[in-house]
Design an enzyme around this catalytic site. Structure first.
Site, short mmCIF file in Angstrom:
data_model
loop_
_atom_site.label_atom_id
_atom_site.label_comp_id
_atom_site.label_asym_id
_atom_site.label_seq_id
_atom_site.Cartn_x
_atom_site.Cartn_y
_atom_site.Cartn_z
N ARG A 1 1.82 6.05 1.58
CA ARG A 1 3.04 6.70 2.07
C ARG A 1 3.68 7.62 1.03
O ARG A 1 4.47 8.49 1.38
CB ARG A 1 4.03 5.63 2.56
CG ARG A 1 3.61 5.04 3.88
CD ARG A 1 4.52 3.91 4.31
NE ARG A 1 4.06 2.63 3.83
CZ ARG A 1 4.85 1.62 3.56
NH1 ARG A 1 6.15 1.76 3.66
NH2 ARG A 1 4.36 0.48 3.16
N GLU B 1 5.86 -6.68 -2.77
CA GLU B 1 6.68 -7.61 -1.99
C GLU B 1 5.83 -8.53 -1.13
O GLU B 1 6.16 -9.69 -0.95
CB GLU B 1 7.70 -6.85 -1.12
CG GLU B 1 8.78 -7.77 -0.58
CD GLU B 1 9.69 -7.11 0.47
OE1 GLU B 1 9.44 -5.98 0.88
OE2 GLU B 1 10.66 -7.79 0.86
O1 LIG Z 1 8.05 -2.23 -4.86
P1 LIG Z 1 6.89 -2.99 -4.30
O2 LIG Z 1 7.21 -4.43 -4.01
O3 LIG Z 1 5.66 -2.84 -5.15
O4 LIG Z 1 6.56 -2.37 -2.87
C1 LIG Z 1 6.56 -0.98 -2.60
C2 LIG Z 1 5.21 -0.48 -2.17
O5 LIG Z 1 4.79 -1.12 -0.95
C3 LIG Z 1 4.42 -0.13 -0.01
O6 LIG Z 1 3.08 0.24 -0.13
P2 LIG Z 1 1.82 -0.55 0.46
O7 LIG Z 1 1.11 -1.20 -0.69
O8 LIG Z 1 2.21 -1.38 1.61
O9 LIG Z 1 0.85 0.64 0.88
P3 LIG Z 1 0.89 1.84 1.93
O10 LIG Z 1 1.83 2.90 1.38
O11 LIG Z 1 -0.51 2.32 1.93
O12 LIG Z 1 1.37 1.32 3.27
C4 LIG Z 1 5.30 1.05 -0.37
O13 LIG Z 1 4.78 2.25 0.16
C5 LIG Z 1 5.27 1.01 -1.86
O14 LIG Z 1 4.12 1.65 -2.40
N1 LIG Z 2 10.13 -4.22 3.15
C1 LIG Z 2 9.27 -3.20 3.02
N2 LIG Z 2 9.23 -2.21 3.94
C2 LIG Z 2 8.35 -1.17 3.81
N3 LIG Z 2 7.52 -1.04 2.79
C3 LIG Z 2 7.54 -2.01 1.84
N4 LIG Z 2 6.85 -2.15 0.69
C4 LIG Z 2 7.24 -3.30 0.11
N5 LIG Z 2 8.19 -3.91 0.83
C5 LIG Z 2 8.40 -3.11 1.91
#
Ligand SMILES: O=P(O)(O)OC[C@H]1O[C@H](OP(=O)(O)OP(=O)(O)O)[C@H](O)[C@@H]1O
Ligand SMILES: Nc1ncnc2[nH]cnc12
Length: 180
Positions: A65, A102
């Site tokens: 994202r 998370e």
């Molecule tokens: O601060 P944090 O606890 O590390 O979480 C934040 C991360 O989680 C999500 O990515 P995800 O790994 O779900 O990947 P995506 O963007 O491919 O959906 C979001 O886009 C951040 O990169």
């Molecule tokens: N609560 C949340 N919503 C969307 N993206 C996330 N990445 C980590 N935690 C998230």
């Protein structure tokens, strides 16, 4: 110029999805914001206004994202775009880092020739939760010895204290458009 979008309007453009991807997580879904042209443009314009005069030469987008606005922002800033990807996706030699987020854990990589020493770098992701992903990315790019690093997010989940995990300092400037 950005159309007039209030903070409340922006905040309500994101959708909460309960128990995704795991029970207990309230997932902030940005697709409901991105599909609206006026909101998409507002997000890019607001970030562009903040970073336009800072000499940023590379925007680092975090998969997946972080690629969306990261790429649009790099274009507006006249900067290059660097991909930080999940393990096994980048084809050439990489630096790697594992981290917790998370709702799980993962490993990210960046190409060894992605950034030159002394560049001014903006790391971008859609959301800051625990900060695990962003902290790993910031650690990963330290090896390039950048002159200055900025970190930007669309959304910060303040109650998870991600900013503390990143450790804001003179070397690191952290910014989010919206805080929940
Ligand atoms: O601060 P944090 O606890 O590390 O979480 C934040 C991360 O989680 C999500 O990515 P995800 O790994 O779900 O990947 P995506 O963007 O491919 O959906 C979001 O886009 C951040 O990169
Ligand atoms: N609560 C949340 N919503 C969307 N993206 C996330 N990445 C980590 N935690 C998230």
């Amino acid at each position: 110029m950005s159309e007039k979008i209030t903070l409340e309007e922006l905040k309500s453009s994101f959708r909460d999805v309960i128990d995704f991807p795991k029970e207990g997580i309230v997932f902030k879904d940005i697709t409901t914001a991105l599909k609206r042209p006026e909101i998409f443009r507002h997000l890019v314009d607001e970030l562009y206004e903040k970073y336009k005069d800072l000499g940023i030469t590379k925007v680092v987008g975090i998969e997946s994202r972080g690629f969306i606005l990261g790429a649009a922002l790099a274009y507006r800033l006249g900067a290059g775009f660097v991909l930080v990807r999940k393990e096994g996706k980048l084809p050439a030699d990489t630096h790697k880092k594992s981290y917790a987020l998370e709702y799980g854990s993962d490993t990210i990589e960046v190409h060894k020739d992605a950034i030159d020493k002394g560049e001014t770098v903006l790391v971008h992701d859609d959301l800051l939760a625990t900060g695990g992903t962003a902290a790993a990315t910031l650690d990963l790019i330290k090896v390039f010895e950048p002159k200055k690093v900025y970190a930007s997010f669309i959304i910060e989940l303040a109650f998870l204290k991600g900013k503390d995990a990143l450790g804001e300092s003179e070397e690191l400037d952290i910014f989010s458009l919206v805080s929940f």
